[in-house]
Design a protein around this motif. Sequence first.
Motif, PDB file in Angstrom:
ATOM      1  N   ARG A   1       0.843  -1.218   0.000  1.00 30.34           N
ATOM      2  CA  ARG A   1       0.000   0.000   0.000  1.00 30.34           C
ATOM      3  C   ARG A   1       0.865   1.250   0.000  1.00 30.34           C
ATOM      4  N   ALA A   2       1.921   1.244   0.801  1.00 28.54           N
ATOM      5  CA  ALA A   2       2.782   2.427   0.905  1.00 28.54           C
ATOM      6  C   ALA A   2       3.546   2.680  -0.391  1.00 28.54           C
ATOM      7  N   LEU A   3       4.111   1.633  -0.987  1.00 35.76           N
ATOM      8  CA  LEU A   3       4.892   1.814  -2.208  1.00 35.76           C
ATOM      9  C   LEU A   3       4.009   2.245  -3.372  1.00 35.76           C
ATOM     10  N   VAL A   4       2.842   1.636  -3.506  1.00 33.50           N
ATOM     11  CA  VAL A   4       1.948   2.001  -4.610  1.00 33.50           C
ATOM     12  C   VAL A   4       1.408   3.415  -4.410  1.00 33.50           C
TER      13      VAL A   4
ATOM     14  N   ALA B   1      10.634  -3.744  15.818  1.00 33.73           N
ATOM     15  CA  ALA B   1      11.239  -5.072  15.888  1.00 33.73           C
ATOM     16  C   ALA B   1      12.116  -5.395  14.673  1.00 33.73           C
ATOM     17  N   HIS B   2      12.773  -4.384  14.139  1.00 34.13           N
ATOM     18  CA  HIS B   2      13.647  -4.553  12.964  1.00 34.13           C
ATOM     19  C   HIS B   2      12.871  -5.000  11.725  1.00 34.13           C
ATOM     20  N   GLY B   3      11.582  -4.734  11.714  1.00 30.23           N
ATOM     21  CA  GLY B   3      10.791  -5.000  10.524  1.00 30.23           C
ATOM     22  C   GLY B   3      10.667  -3.752   9.673  1.00 30.23           C
ATOM     23  N   PHE B   4       9.743  -3.783   8.722  1.00 31.69           N
ATOM     24  CA  PHE B   4       9.434  -2.592   7.939  1.00 31.69           C
ATOM     25  C   PHE B   4       8.810  -1.525   8.839  1.00 31.69           C
ATOM     26  N   ALA B   5       8.986  -0.271   8.466  1.00 25.17           N
ATOM     27  CA  ALA B   5       8.376   0.821   9.225  1.00 25.17           C
ATOM     28  C   ALA B   5       6.857   0.849   9.062  1.00 25.17           C
ATOM     29  N   TYR B   6       6.356   0.394   7.922  1.00 25.67           N
ATOM     30  CA  TYR B   6       4.940   0.605   7.596  1.00 25.67           C
ATOM     31  C   TYR B   6       3.967  -0.073   8.566  1.00 25.67           C
ATOM     32  N   PRO B   7       4.170  -1.328   8.986  1.00 29.31           N
ATOM     33  CA  PRO B   7       3.249  -1.894   9.978  1.00 29.31           C
ATOM     34  C   PRO B   7       3.280  -1.138  11.311  1.00 29.31           C
ATOM     35  N   ALA B   8       4.448  -0.637  11.701  1.00 33.64           N
ATOM     36  CA  ALA B   8       4.542   0.149  12.931  1.00 33.64           C
ATOM     37  C   ALA B   8       3.769   1.457  12.790  1.00 33.64           C
ATOM     38  N   LEU B   9       3.864   2.086  11.634  1.00 33.49           N
ATOM     39  CA  LEU B   9       3.093   3.309  11.388  1.00 33.49           C
ATOM     40  C   LEU B   9       1.594   3.017  11.340  1.00 33.49           C
ATOM     41  N   ASP B  10       1.215   1.866  10.771  1.00 31.53           N
ATOM     42  CA  ASP B  10      -0.198   1.475  10.769  1.00 31.53           C
ATOM     43  C   ASP B  10      -0.719   1.350  12.203  1.00 31.53           C
ATOM     44  N   LEU B  11       0.087   0.762  13.072  1.00 31.48           N
ATOM     45  CA  LEU B  11      -0.295   0.625  14.476  1.00 31.48           C
ATOM     46  C   LEU B  11      -0.470   1.997  15.121  1.00 31.48           C
ATOM     47  N   ALA B  12       0.457   2.910  14.840  1.00 33.25           N
ATOM     48  CA  ALA B  12       0.354   4.264  15.389  1.00 33.25           C
ATOM     49  C   ALA B  12      -0.909   4.959  14.900  1.00 33.25           C
ATOM     50  N   ILE B  13      -1.209   4.834  13.621  1.00 34.65           N
ATOM     51  CA  ILE B  13      -2.400   5.485  13.039  1.00 34.65           C
ATOM     52  C   ILE B  13      -3.679   4.919  13.644  1.00 34.65           C
ATOM     53  N   ALA B  14      -3.669   3.624  13.953  1.00 36.33           N
ATOM     54  CA  ALA B  14      -4.849   2.996  14.546  1.00 36.33           C
ATOM     55  C   ALA B  14      -5.070   3.440  15.994  1.00 36.33           C
TER      56      ALA B  14
ATOM     57  N   ARG C   1      13.747   0.915  16.372  1.00 42.80           N
ATOM     58  CA  ARG C   1      14.129  -0.292  15.622  1.00 42.80           C
ATOM     59  C   ARG C   1      13.337  -0.370  14.317  1.00 42.80           C
ATOM     60  N   SER C   2      13.308   0.768  13.622  1.00 41.94           N
ATOM     61  CA  SER C   2      12.499   0.916  12.425  1.00 41.94           C
ATOM     62  C   SER C   2      13.382   0.955  11.183  1.00 41.94           C
ATOM     63  N   ASN C   3      12.805   1.434  10.076  1.00 43.25           N
ATOM     64  CA  ASN C   3      13.476   1.397   8.785  1.00 43.25           C
ATOM     65  C   ASN C   3      12.933   2.538   7.937  1.00 43.25           C
ATOM     66  N   HIS C   4      13.229   2.514   6.661  1.00 36.41           N
ATOM     67  CA  HIS C   4      12.760   3.521   5.710  1.00 36.41           C
ATOM     68  C   HIS C   4      11.237   3.623   5.770  1.00 36.41           C
ATOM     69  N   CYS C   5      10.717   4.852   5.913  1.00 37.31           N
ATOM     70  CA  CYS C   5       9.258   5.003   6.059  1.00 37.31           C
ATOM     71  C   CYS C   5       8.609   5.665   4.850  1.00 37.31           C
ATOM     72  N   GLY C   6       9.333   5.791   3.738  1.00 35.79           N
ATOM     73  CA  GLY C   6       8.721   6.163   2.478  1.00 35.79           C
ATOM     74  C   GLY C   6       8.157   7.572   2.439  1.00 35.79           C
ATOM     75  N   GLU C   7       6.970   7.693   1.843  1.00 32.19           N
ATOM     76  CA  GLU C   7       6.298   8.987   1.711  1.00 32.19           C
ATOM     77  C   GLU C   7       5.764   9.399   3.077  1.00 32.19           C
ATOM     78  N   THR C   8       6.470  10.292   3.751  1.00 33.16           N
ATOM     79  CA  THR C   8       6.134  10.607   5.138  1.00 33.16           C
ATOM     80  C   THR C   8       4.810  11.354   5.280  1.00 33.16           C
ATOM     81  N   GLY C   9       4.323  11.946   4.204  1.00 34.62           N
ATOM     82  CA  GLY C   9       3.040  12.628   4.280  1.00 34.62           C
ATOM     83  C   GLY C   9       1.859  11.687   4.449  1.00 34.62           C
ATOM     84  N   LEU C  10       2.007  10.423   4.053  1.00 40.25           N
ATOM     85  CA  LEU C  10       0.866   9.499   4.074  1.00 40.25           C
ATOM     86  C   LEU C  10       0.333   9.222   5.484  1.00 40.25           C
ATOM     87  N   PRO C  11       1.183   8.920   6.486  1.00 38.09           N
ATOM     88  CA  PRO C  11       0.636   8.724   7.829  1.00 38.09           C
ATOM     89  C   PRO C  11      -0.042   9.980   8.381  1.00 38.09           C
ATOM     90  N   CYS C  12       0.537  11.141   8.082  1.00 38.55           N
ATOM     91  CA  CYS C  12      -0.081  12.386   8.535  1.00 38.55           C
ATOM     92  C   CYS C  12      -1.438  12.598   7.860  1.00 38.55           C
TER      93      CYS C  12
END
Length: 329
Positions: A32-35, A83-96, A114-125
């Motif tokens: 979802r984030a990449l697309v 947990a050294h995974g992708f940033a996107y599931p962690a951001l999904d948790l924050a948004i929820a 313990r995160s990673n590249h979070c892509g388009e930062t405007g999307l979570p906002c």
Amino acid sequence: MTTLSLSDAIAWVAAVFVRNGCRAECAQSVARALVAAEADGLKGHGLSRISTYLQMVRSGKIDGQAQPSARRPRPGVLAIDAAHGFAYPALDLAIAELPALATAQGIAAASIRRSNHCGETGLPCEALARKGLVALLFANTPGAMAPWGGRQPVFGTNPIAFAAPLQGREPAVVDLALSRVARGPIVAAKQRGETIPEGWALDADGNATTDPEKALRGSMIPLGDAKGAALAFMVEVLAACLPGANLAFEASSFLDGNGPPPATGQLLLAIDPAAFGHAGFGERMAALVGAIEQQPGARLPGTRRLANRARAGREGIAIAPEIEAAANA
């Protein structure tokens, strides 16, 4: 060149990451984030990332099975471990979780470590603004930018994003890196074998360069020179020191499978406009937007992104052969 609808592109990308050992929910979040970034015209955070993400997953630099977890150390704080995974599931948790906390407290924060590249930062906002909240995101990234007057990268490009709800229309979104340009276009220029404009970056010796390879080994030039470097320092404090994440100069690259997980951080703030003792937020926002848009040639931040998104919704997304080849490698 293959062209897919947005929904088909998400399914295709998700399937790529599942095949490479990611859990299905994680793969969907990444897709979802990449697309979305690709559709918004931010190709440096879009499908071009598939190759490097897969390198990190295959090497163990990203744990594709990681499940983010959250603690509540204080009523208005959500402390998330990616947990050294992708940033996107962690951001999904924050948004929820943030909307309920912001409604109860007036303001709430989610720190991610313990995160990673979070892509388009405007999307979570933007996602939080759709729920009626004002949101800010600060993210630190691997070392790419020297302090003003220095040569050795200490800061990342350290993006900042912001979104605010608007009545009857899409949220206003600001999304920018604190280097003159984001690193993504330099990576893309390297992949295409092209040069970059002078003024984007310095080589490892502190000299101006148009060679993307030398730029990636050197230092990005900060947006606004010394002012941009000062803002990058601020983001480093907010996105790394507060969450307990790696500092930029401690983090491994987002661009390959070498080394340990980068373990960078993000800080996402959510503010409830209704908590400030008046009911005039919507009217004030409308007045501000009107003062901008009544001027010929002026536009609200994010307008181009929305136009790109609408076009992608109509026409779909083209999957370049090199991206398809990387996904199937």
